[in-house]
Scaffold this active site. Structure first.
Site: not given
Ligand code: MEV
Length: 280
Positions: A72-73, A80-81, A123
């Site tokens: 799920p987006v 996204s990664a 990510d």
């Molecule tokens: C996003 O999946 C995790 C955050 O800590 C952002 C990041 O680490 O780049 C919210």
């Protein structure tokens, strides 16, 4: 078109947001992910992230990609990664220049900067290298071998209104940020230790969840759901960037009686995924 490249999604067990400020975070790849096929096409019609990924991979405008995603987006599961990494790897294979993991991580980071502003890199690291990892910005990551795979529910609290970039910016402005980041960092270290020793991590995970609530990355809807699930004996925390206005993405729920939690969620028509962490 050729056969596809699979890249998994990720779930952050502990330490999101604090990881942006140099604290360790714990994340695992999922069995769910995305598959990308690269071939002849026209990338100018694609969205910004897709075009960026094709470009950083060295692909021309005459390359197109087909993306199939089980993630799920905007749910905090690294969509996204994973999409960026899968496109880069697929394009590089298509142009006959296969890519190694370290370069794939670096190039995926470039795409994350577009979506994120100031990504820690957790990510891309989790989706590219896979497994259960402890990640600290700018350092080599540590791979954890755990004794017992952890059964978790990922409960859908709804799609966040805000982007990850916006959530990271909101945290930057929080006057209690320093204290909360410190406390989350300490909890992450404890969870790492508990996992290595095969102990229950529920209590610490739940404390991390409460700190994220204090950090104001959890909206009213997810906080209400947390209260209900805690009332049934579950330990909960949102995973990923969270969301304040509407949904907060996926929430991890641990419980000795997951069947009871699932029955309650089914009754309320709240969707969830069931997965095991620590088992690739
Ligand atoms: C996003 O999946 C995790 C955050 O800590 C952002 C990041 O680490 O780049 C919210």
């Amino acid at each position: 078109m050729r056969s596809g490249v699979f890249i998994p999604g990720k779930v952050i067990l502990a330490g999101e947001h604090a990881v942006v400020y140099g604290k360790p975070a714990l994340a695992a790849s999922l069995r769910l992910g995305v598959v990308v096929v690269a071939g002849e096409g026209n990338s100018s019609r694609e969205n910004e992230l897709v075009r960026k990924a094709i470009t950083v991979a060295g692909g021309s405008e005459e390359i197109g990609v087909r993306i199939e995603s089980e993630l799920p987006v905007g749910a905090g599961l690294g969509s996204s990664a994973a999409v960026a990494a899968a496109i880069i790897q697929a394009v590089r294979e298509y142009v006959g220049k296969p890519i190694g993991q370290d370069e794939l991580f670096e190039l995926t980071m470039k795409c994350e900067r577009l979506a994120h502003g100031n990504p820690s890199g957790i990510d891309p690291a989790t989706v590219v290298y896979g497994g259960l990892i402890v990640y600290t910005k700018g350092q080599p990551f540590e791979r954890l071998a755990i004794k017992r795979p952890l059964k978790v529910l990922l409960v859908n609290t709804g799609k966040p209104q805000e982007s990850t970039k916006e959530m990271v910016e909101l945290v930057a402005k929080n006057p209690d940020k320093e204290r909360l980041v410190e406390e989350i960092g300490e909890l992450t270290k404890k969870i790492r230790q508990e996992l290595i020793e095969g102990q229950e991590i529920g209590e610490f995970l739940d404390q991390n969840g409460r700190l994220l609530e204090e950090l104001q990355v959890v909206g009213e809807r997810a906080r209400g759901l947390s209260r209900e699930l805690r009332g049934m004996g579950a330990k909960v925390k949102i995973t990923g960037a969270g969301g304040r206005g509407k949904g907060s993405g996926m929430m991890i729920a641990l419980s000795p009686d997951l069947a009871k939690i699932k029955r309650w969620l089914d009754n309320k028509q709240i969707t969830y995924l069931e997965t095991k962490i620590g088992k690739v």
